[in-house]
Design a protein around this motif. Sequence first.
Motif: not given
Length: 411
Positions: A136, A142, A305-308, A310-314, A316
Amino acid sequence: MSNDTKTTLNRRTILKAGAASLSGLATGAVWAAGSDKPEKEEVKVGFIPLTDCASVVMASVLGFDKKYGIKIVLSKESSWAGVRDKLVNGELDAAHVLYGLIYGVQMGIGGAKKDMAVLMNLNHNGQAITLSRKVSDKGGVDGPSLAKLMRTDKREYTFAQTFPTGTHAMWLYYWLATYGINPMKDAKVITVPPPQMVANMRVGNMDGFCVGEPWGHRAIVDGVGVTGATTQDIWQDHPEKTLGTTAEWVKTNPNTARALVAAVLEASKWIDASLSNKTKMASTIADKSYVNTSVDVINQRILGRYQNGMGKTWDDPNYMKFYNDGSVNFPYLTDGMWFMTQHKRWGLLKGEPDYLATATAVNQIALYKEAATMAKANVPKSPMRTTKLIDGGIWDGKNPKAYADSFKIKA
């Protein structure tokens, strides 16, 4: 024995029989009638420390097994190969097990050939592909950016899955191939047991892995990897773990198998019924007896509740589900057939299998329907279902040979 004592015991017997009939233990009659009594009272069920072992664990912890006249004896296992061996040699009666492992053994490509059985599906969704910080940090975050990195920064890239014919191997291969990476030619693929994934990534043994939760989220929390994709991105509501056993065991113990499915179905319904149930499940299975991790590592992704990393949360909507109005647990024939198409695609199956006949033999649909009636669980109308995967391909089971042969990237 005094008459008073006899009267008390008789009253208890009558009360127990009444309670049994009220709880719907059998379809139409109490076991005292004889026909539906489980052949085995104790059922040894194996599991791997993963979030999706939850319905099997909770069936035991909450006592749903007792309702159906059995006692689930849980057996924590260390690897999928170990689960396979213990199922085949009879040390385990049944197990929380990879869908693709059952079919691998059935076809003689995932160990010694033996007729196997899928009693029910345990969960949909909830696995992830994790990429290492080394990858990364160079821009591989991705599918498209990983493919670009592998073309420009040439070296041997290593990816891990959990069993050669298993679900994680198939999700990993499908995802890589979607972006032009041939997992058989462009990368090195290794097999690592689920609980050992994060530790192996930490010391640099792989560039990416596909595994079930909570280990994808654990890699994020520990700062050793990032989420490149979720498996629900690859196939929304994909099949994952099954309650698996041998065909011989089902034939010998049909009532026990039915009772086991009904108990796990009840637990599946219970988990999906409320937020508080999911939270209680997370705190239960986090214990060292089961998954052996912190509750926080489990409970985020089971709530979507997801986070990747690298600062992205969403949030799902297609998080791990255990019942979903009955659609999760039904052993669709198309699900079993799909794994065989991928085994054929990647050269694991050399000949052309009879896809439908094999799935019909392995997936215990008639027994499942009987258990679903006992547990008052909804049953889908058709044993076939249609889905669109991440590469735009449509899978409906109608022409599995053509589907298996249609992929440009294959072994």
